[in-house]
Design a protein around this motif. Structure first.
Motif, PDB file in Angstrom:
ATOM      1  N   ARG A 165       0.821  -1.211   0.000  1.00 60.75           N
ATOM      2  CA  ARG A 165       0.000   0.000   0.000  1.00 60.75           C
ATOM      3  C   ARG A 165       0.850   1.254   0.000  1.00 60.75           C
ATOM      4  O   ARG A 165       1.886   1.320   0.658  1.00 60.75           O
ATOM      5  CB  ARG A 165      -0.900   0.031   1.243  1.00 60.75           C
ATOM      6  CG  ARG A 165      -1.785  -1.182   1.443  1.00 60.75           C
ATOM      7  CD  ARG A 165      -2.824  -1.321   0.384  1.00 60.75           C
ATOM      8  NE  ARG A 165      -3.636  -0.135   0.253  1.00 60.75           N
ATOM      9  CZ  ARG A 165      -4.947  -0.154   0.022  1.00 60.75           C
ATOM     10  NH1 ARG A 165      -5.579  -1.301  -0.095  1.00 60.75           N
ATOM     11  NH2 ARG A 165      -5.626   0.972  -0.114  1.00 60.75           N
ATOM     12  N   ASP A 166       0.393   2.266  -0.753  1.00 55.79           N
ATOM     13  CA  ASP A 166       1.010   3.575  -0.613  1.00 55.79           C
ATOM     14  C   ASP A 166       0.024   4.585  -0.046  1.00 55.79           C
ATOM     15  O   ASP A 166       0.365   5.748   0.158  1.00 55.79           O
ATOM     16  CB  ASP A 166       1.601   4.067  -1.933  1.00 55.79           C
ATOM     17  CG  ASP A 166       0.565   4.151  -3.040  1.00 55.79           C
ATOM     18  OD1 ASP A 166      -0.625   3.853  -2.778  1.00 55.79           O
ATOM     19  OD2 ASP A 166       0.935   4.514  -4.168  1.00 55.79           O
ATOM     20  N   ALA A 167      -1.199   4.154   0.211  1.00 55.21           N
ATOM     21  CA  ALA A 167      -2.196   4.990   0.874  1.00 55.21           C
ATOM     22  C   ALA A 167      -2.888   4.138   1.937  1.00 55.21           C
ATOM     23  O   ALA A 167      -2.731   2.918   1.978  1.00 55.21           O
ATOM     24  CB  ALA A 167      -3.211   5.527  -0.137  1.00 55.21           C
ATOM     25  N   ARG A 168      -3.663   4.805   2.796  1.00 54.81           N
ATOM     26  CA  ARG A 168      -4.314   4.120   3.918  1.00 54.81           C
ATOM     27  C   ARG A 168      -3.280   3.414   4.785  1.00 54.81           C
ATOM     28  O   ARG A 168      -3.459   2.273   5.217  1.00 54.81           O
ATOM     29  CB  ARG A 168      -5.370   3.128   3.433  1.00 54.81           C
ATOM     30  CG  ARG A 168      -6.499   3.782   2.649  1.00 54.81           C
ATOM     31  CD  ARG A 168      -7.544   2.794   2.222  1.00 54.81           C
ATOM     32  NE  ARG A 168      -8.572   3.446   1.405  1.00 54.81           N
ATOM     33  CZ  ARG A 168      -9.598   2.820   0.872  1.00 54.81           C
ATOM     34  NH1 ARG A 168      -9.750   1.523   1.056  1.00 54.81           N
ATOM     35  NH2 ARG A 168     -10.486   3.477   0.149  1.00 54.81           N
ATOM     36  N   VAL A 169      -2.177   4.106   4.986  1.00 57.07           N
ATOM     37  CA  VAL A 169      -1.077   3.605   5.798  1.00 57.07           C
ATOM     38  C   VAL A 169      -0.956   4.496   7.026  1.00 57.07           C
ATOM     39  O   VAL A 169      -1.129   5.712   6.952  1.00 57.07           O
ATOM     40  CB  VAL A 169       0.242   3.612   4.994  1.00 57.07           C
ATOM     41  CG1 VAL A 169       1.418   3.231   5.881  1.00 57.07           C
ATOM     42  CG2 VAL A 169       0.145   2.664   3.803  1.00 57.07           C
ATOM     43  N   GLY A 170      -0.658   3.885   8.180  1.00 56.41           N
ATOM     44  CA  GLY A 170      -0.523   4.641   9.418  1.00 56.41           C
ATOM     45  C   GLY A 170       0.848   4.487  10.038  1.00 56.41           C
ATOM     46  O   GLY A 170       1.615   3.593   9.679  1.00 56.41           O
ATOM     47  N   GLY A 198       9.975  14.267   9.826  1.00 58.22           N
ATOM     48  CA  GLY A 198       8.725  14.467   9.105  1.00 58.22           C
ATOM     49  C   GLY A 198       8.347  13.240   8.327  1.00 58.22           C
ATOM     50  O   GLY A 198       8.984  12.190   8.402  1.00 58.22           O
ATOM     51  N   GLY A 199       7.284  13.374   7.576  1.00 58.93           N
ATOM     52  CA  GLY A 199       6.810  12.280   6.749  1.00 58.93           C
ATOM     53  C   GLY A 199       6.108  12.856   5.548  1.00 58.93           C
ATOM     54  O   GLY A 199       6.478  13.915   5.043  1.00 58.93           O
ATOM     55  N   GLY A 200       5.080  12.218   5.109  1.00 60.45           N
ATOM     56  CA  GLY A 200       4.360  12.754   3.967  1.00 60.45           C
ATOM     57  C   GLY A 200       3.420  11.749   3.369  1.00 60.45           C
ATOM     58  O   GLY A 200       3.672  10.541   3.388  1.00 60.45           O
ATOM     59  N   LEU A 201       2.324  12.244   2.851  1.00 62.64           N
ATOM     60  CA  LEU A 201       1.373  11.421   2.129  1.00 62.64           C
ATOM     61  C   LEU A 201       1.918  11.122   0.738  1.00 62.64           C
ATOM     62  O   LEU A 201       2.802  11.816   0.229  1.00 62.64           O
ATOM     63  CB  LEU A 201       0.036  12.154   2.022  1.00 62.64           C
ATOM     64  CG  LEU A 201      -0.718  12.371   3.337  1.00 62.64           C
ATOM     65  CD1 LEU A 201      -1.878  13.321   3.114  1.00 62.64           C
ATOM     66  CD2 LEU A 201      -1.221  11.044   3.878  1.00 62.64           C
ATOM     67  N   LEU A 230      -0.067   9.452   8.493  1.00 61.60           N
ATOM     68  CA  LEU A 230      -0.961   8.741   7.576  1.00 61.60           C
ATOM     69  C   LEU A 230      -0.292   8.404   6.246  1.00 61.60           C
ATOM     70  O   LEU A 230      -0.963   8.251   5.237  1.00 61.60           O
ATOM     71  CB  LEU A 230      -2.221   9.577   7.318  1.00 61.60           C
ATOM     72  CG  LEU A 230      -3.211   9.663   8.479  1.00 61.60           C
ATOM     73  CD1 LEU A 230      -4.419  10.499   8.076  1.00 61.60           C
ATOM     74  CD2 LEU A 230      -3.660   8.276   8.917  1.00 61.60           C
ATOM     75  N   GLY A 231       0.993   8.280   6.225  1.00 56.93           N
ATOM     76  CA  GLY A 231       1.707   7.879   5.023  1.00 56.93           C
ATOM     77  C   GLY A 231       2.849   6.945   5.365  1.00 56.93           C
ATOM     78  O   GLY A 231       3.245   6.803   6.523  1.00 56.93           O
ATOM     79  N   GLY A 232       3.407   6.317   4.349  1.00 55.61           N
ATOM     80  CA  GLY A 232       4.508   5.388   4.576  1.00 55.61           C
ATOM     81  C   GLY A 232       5.872   6.030   4.566  1.00 55.61           C
ATOM     82  O   GLY A 232       6.875   5.356   4.807  1.00 55.61           O
ATOM     83  N   HIS A 233       5.930   7.345   4.291  1.00 57.88           N
ATOM     84  CA  HIS A 233       7.227   8.027   4.185  1.00 57.88           C
ATOM     85  C   HIS A 233       7.663   8.570   5.539  1.00 57.88           C
ATOM     86  O   HIS A 233       6.880   9.212   6.242  1.00 57.88           O
ATOM     87  CB  HIS A 233       7.119   9.178   3.179  1.00 57.88           C
ATOM     88  CG  HIS A 233       8.430   9.818   2.849  1.00 57.88           C
ATOM     89  ND1 HIS A 233       9.512   9.113   2.384  1.00 57.88           N
ATOM     90  CD2 HIS A 233       8.832  11.121   2.915  1.00 57.88           C
ATOM     91  CE1 HIS A 233      10.518   9.939   2.169  1.00 57.88           C
ATOM     92  NE2 HIS A 233      10.138  11.169   2.496  1.00 57.88           N
TER      93      HIS A 233
END
Length: 709
Positions: A165-170, A198-201, A230-233
């Motif tokens: 997944r690249d979305a709906r990730v926590g 930091g992170g990012g969607l 809420l992203g994998g980054h």
């Protein structure tokens, strides 16, 4: 590889002359692997997980590292492309491509980078743990005091893709780790003093549809307060202690492994690997470390071959064909599966090499046999391809034996290759071995499956070819059937009740091969077409005739006429497929005449390592057959085999840094497609063993494996 990443690569490489856009290439860089984790470490330090087929976990879609210098030296060249000034005045240095190597016979990857502030040495190692599949990175300045004087820290940017997944990730942010999750898969990033920046969607529709590639930096991608969770980054930093920084990742199943156990595991790993000797000990003790006895010719190549085959193996023992560089099947049908053709042929080659060199691969052979027993279909055949981690049926296009009706979309040679290996392994096992009875039962059923695919003229019926791009009655398929029937017959009636029946089948098939001879080409046809005509093109898959006839020679007579035809066939096919382009130093055999696959506008068939290695093996097999008949032509075939083997040897033009054999090469020397490909590595190892038996290396000094630092 997520679709966003594939589209981004497409923007970067859509007009490239030798790159197929949308792929994640592994033709440069090295792999580390253990317990189902398969990590590619690029020369610039980028890391990606390729282990989904082996473990069922996706892990890292991408990982980058950089140095942050809080106290930049006065003479730092800010115009250097590797240096950029951050908003707070600190310097961020992204190391360029480094020199890579393996530590001894392990999968510990060492990358040496030269940076504007001094040399940096990086180690990467995949580690199997009770909590899951881990990976550790150790980065150290060559001058330990320099890190302190620069007030340096290690910046890490990781993009995890749990369950693809690249979305709906926590994310969960722990004291020394970040946990990224979707459902079951939970991926961890840890360091001794991890500071999450930091992170990012994922990139939004505007960025995805924009004509230019998307650049992901260390900053957030928007201004939504929740996006860092809420992203994998993840972008984080960790400090250097005595010039050393350590980072670990861990892929787990959140149902099977509790959070505390996972956190404790990554904590222990980053503490341990601060000591480089502990890291090396982990590598030597790992399940991907290989041992080659002294006296094995081309020792370095043997280490490389066993390392690659170990890397590509799931805990079940089944292997992927190669790292899945084209996961969206844009330019191929995928490589991250177990084909029973490749896998059983590899198993057979390993059996030969083990017998010759005493490599201690008994557990490998038994695991392979168990995997084949567990995946055999009720009619005695094997399907097109399966997932190596569990043997479950994988997506494919050649499962006609499992579908309603009758058609040629079945690759009968795969079943033949498995039966041949099982018969040869059974011959090595004691009769009271519990596995022996199960293998005998699988061979019995496998014979029924093979016989069901034999026509009235004693050759296999029409089916798909070895290259999976055509249908017909192929010589390669017939050769694999001959090898299978001969291997079963060689067991003898006392060991296997249907050995005589198998011998009769082999003799009838041996005679029927004359129907495929094409006199004006001096070779056997690649196939008989539907209308009964012969396709006289040269095809490297027909090299299978060589070892098949040696197998038959153990139970029957290979007459003078057939020996002459084999000599002519191998000579003509090698000459007909040999390609030495002027544009580079590469040379070798193309797959078959008229092969247009993945040319990317080149206008000529590409060179294949498996075809070149197969040619070397076929020449060695013919040399052995001639030697057994006291035929003086044997020596010439030994020489021809050595010449072809040198092309895929450690110093050959078809071997890339790290000892890997890519599947293909462009005429300009650019490697392409799956890298490393397991099949040619196994052929190379077995061919070395056979040539050694023929005395081919008596006049050569072979380089030893480098000693540990």
């Amino acid at each position: 590889m997520r679709l966003r990443d594939a589209l981004d690569d497409h923007k970067r490489n859509r007009d490239h002359p030798t790159r197929f856009p949308g792929e994640r290439r592994t033709t440069a860089g090295l792999f580390s692997g253990a317990g189902g984790r398969l990590l590619h470490v690029a020369p610039d330090g980028g890391v990606r997980d390729f282990g989904y087929p082996l473990s069922g976990r996706f892990g890292l879609a991408d990982s980058r590292f950089a140095l942050r210098i809080d106290d930049p030296p006065a003479d730092l060249d800010w115009d250097d492309d590797a240096v950029r000034r951050a908003d707070d005045g600190t310097a961020v240095i992204e190391p360029g491509e480094g020199e890579q190597s393996y530590h001894a016979s392990t999968t510990l990857v060492e990358t040496v980078h030269e940076t504007p502030v001094g040399g940096v040495r990086r180690f990467d190692l995949a580690v199997e743990t009770d909590a899951g599949e881990a990976h550790v990175t150790r980065v150290a300045f060559d001058d330990a005091e320099l890190a302190d004087s620069l007030d340096a820290s290690l910046l890490v940017g990781c993009t995890f893709a749990p369950e693809g997944r690249d979305a709906r990730v926590g994310q969960l942010h722990h004291s020394r780790a970040v946990e990224v999750f979707h459902d079951r898969e939970r991926d961890f990033l840890a360091a001794p003093d991890l500071d999450v920046i930091g992170g990012g969607l994922p990139a939004g529709p505007d960025a995805v549809l924009a004509p230019e590639p998307h650049e992901r930096g260390a900053d957030s991608l928007g201004d939504r307060r929740e996006e860092d969770h809420l992203g994998g980054h993840v972008v984080a930093s960790t400090g250097f202690a005595d010039g050393v920084a350590a980072v670990a990742t861990l892929l787990t199943d959140g149902v099977e492994t509790d959070r505390e156990a996972a956190l404790e595991t990554v904590d222990d790993l980053v503490e341990d690997v601060a000591d480089v000797q502990k890291l090396r000990d982990l590598a030597v003790d790992g399940d991907a470390a290989v041992t080659v006895p002294s006296g094995v010719p081309r020792t370095n190549a043997a280490v490389d071959d066993l390392r690659v085959l170990s890397l590509l193996s799931a805990p079940t023992g089944m292997r992927i064909a190669g790292p899945d560089f084209d996961p969206h099947y844009v330019h191929s049908g995928g490589y991250g599966y177990t084909w029973f053709r490749d896998d059983a042929e590899i198993s057979g080659f390993l059996l030969d090499a083990d017998a010759a060199f005493d490599l201690g691969l008994e557990d490998w052979h038994r695991r392979s046999a168990r995997a084949y027993l567990d995946t055999q279909l009720p009619d005695g055949t094997w399907p097109h391809r399966v997932w190596p981690r569990n043997g479950a049926l994988a997506p494919g296009w050649a499962n006609a034996r499992m579908e309603a009706g009758e058609n040629v979309e079945y690759q009968a040679d795969q079943t033949a290759s498995v039966v041949a290996f099982l018969a040869r392994l059974l011959d090595r096992l004691p009769e009271d071995d519990p596995l022996a009875g199960e293998i005998a039962g699988a061979i019995d059923d496998g014979l029924d499956g093979l016989i069901a695919s034999v026509a009235d003229d004693h050759r296999p019926v029409a089916c798909q070819n070895a290259w999976e791009d055509a249908g017909g009655r192929f010589t390669h398929t017939a050769a694999r059937f001959l090898a299978a029937f001969s291997a079963v017959a060689a067991l003898g009636a006392e060991r296997f009740g249907r050995a005589v029946e198998a011998a009769d089948r082999a003799a009838l098939l041996y005679d029927s091969l004359d129907d495929l001879w094409v006199p004006d080409r001096g070779a056997f046809a690649v196939r008989e077409r539907d209308d009964g005509s012969l396709d006289g093109r040269y095809d490297s898959a027909t090299f299978a005739l060589a070892d098949a006839h040696r197998a038959y020679a153990a139970i029957g007579d290979v007459d003078d006429v057939r020996r002459d035809r084999l000599v002519s066939h191998v000579d003509a096919t090698v000459d007909g497929l040999f390609h030495d382009p002027d544009a580079s130093d590469v040379a070798g055999l193309v797959r078959y005449e008229g092969d247009g696959w993945r040319q990317r506008g080149q206008g000529h068939e590409k060179i294949w390592t498996v075809s070149t290695a197969w040619g070397a093996n076929a020449a060695a097999e013919v040399a052995a057959l001639l030697a057994d008949a006291d035929d003086a032509r044997s020596e010439a075939f030994v020489d021809r085999s050595r010449e072809l083997l040198d092309l895929v040897g450690p110093d050959g033009p078809l071997t890339v840094p790290g000892g890997f054999l890519p599947e293909q090469f462009f005429d300009d020397g650019t490697p392409d497609s799956a890298t490393p490909l397991g099949w040619p590595h196994a052929i190379r190892l077995a061919s070395t063993a056979l040539l050694n038996d023929l005395g081919a290396f008596a006049d050569r000094d072979e380089d030893p494996v480098p000693a540990d630092d």
